[in-house]
Design an enzyme around this catalytic site. Sequence first.
Site, PDB file in Angstrom:
ATOM      1  N   LYS A 182     -19.120  71.719  44.443  1.00 21.46           N
ATOM      2  CA  LYS A 182     -19.714  70.840  43.431  1.00 21.46           C
ATOM      3  C   LYS A 182     -21.180  70.558  43.740  1.00 21.46           C
ATOM      4  CE  LYS A 182     -19.992  68.251  39.806  1.00 21.46           C
ATOM      5  NZ  LYS A 182     -19.152  67.078  39.505  1.00 21.46           N
TER       6      LYS A 182
ATOM      7  N   THR B  43     -16.882  63.310  42.385  1.00 22.58           N
ATOM      8  CA  THR B  43     -17.876  64.036  43.176  1.00 22.58           C
ATOM      9  C   THR B  43     -18.261  63.133  44.338  1.00 22.58           C
ATOM     10  OG1 THR B  43     -18.698  65.230  41.252  1.00 22.58           O
ATOM     11  CG2 THR B  43     -20.144  65.106  43.173  1.00 22.58           C
TER      12      THR B  43
ATOM     13  N   LYS C 147     -26.561  59.786  42.460  1.00 21.81           N
ATOM     14  CA  LYS C 147     -25.649  59.715  43.617  1.00 21.81           C
ATOM     15  C   LYS C 147     -25.293  61.109  44.108  1.00 21.81           C
ATOM     16  CE  LYS C 147     -21.431  59.726  42.747  1.00 21.81           C
ATOM     17  NZ  LYS C 147     -20.335  60.712  42.592  1.00 21.81           N
TER      18      LYS C 147
END
Length: 293
Positions: free
Chosen positions: A171, A96, A239
Amino acid sequence: MIRAAFIGTGVMGGSMAMNLIRAGIPLTVFNRSRDKAQRLIDAGAVWADTPSLAARDAEFVFTIVSLPSDVRAVYLGDGGLVETAAPNAVLIDMTTSSPSLAVEIAAAAEARGLSALDAPVSGGDIGARDGTLSIMVGGDDNAFRRALPLFQAMGKTINRQGGPGAGQHTKMCNQINIASTLIGVFESLLYAKRAGLDPETVLRSIGAGAAASWSLNHLFLRADAGDFNPGFYVEHFVKDMNIALAETVRMGLHTPGLRLARDLYVELISMGGERQGTQALYRVLAAAAETQP
């Protein structure tokens, strides 16, 4: 015969790579810590000492690493995959990461006659182990079709979302949804316990109704049992949320639920929870509940 390489064999990547081996794909692997790849080596994978050596003879090169900075180094650094991959290879980043970085990698790969796909996944450690991941793909349609049989060894829901970066944008949609959902999952657990209900019995009811979600059905009881072992690390989720927040700012979107979830997880990191699973958010909410009359 298809030959593949897999770079990054941690919690997610190790299981994903194992499913490629089980599908009969000859696999070369690299990980910064060799011990995390030993199970794959024992199953027949070939070890390589660097990412470029792993990718040297591979038609398909998969990566799943930690941070966008790691992705950049692996793909675009000196001796990186874009520079050293075999002709006509398909480079597939399943980390990701930043949508803009995915676009940059795809352009650099195309300039060398390679193809690059961004293909982040959802489904956690259980989905990786069972080969039931949702795989969100951005990039060239022909490259996607070439890679599809390998994706099918790792996931059950596989969709090309558009051109380069589209997988990463999808995502972000996934992570934004999960971020707010997890707050509700663990606040409902706290409510159930305060009301004197049995969480397992509660889950049998609400996990089959309108509140049902993967997070509810897989993390509700893990949190209740104090099982905070990682299926997905808190530090990695933060993150992801930071990437999503940066994208929302660029788009001019206001996402208060996402920002609240990020702030709560930052608080969890301050409590030492960065290497726990995302269900450890329960610790922050439970601590706050203890201060209420």
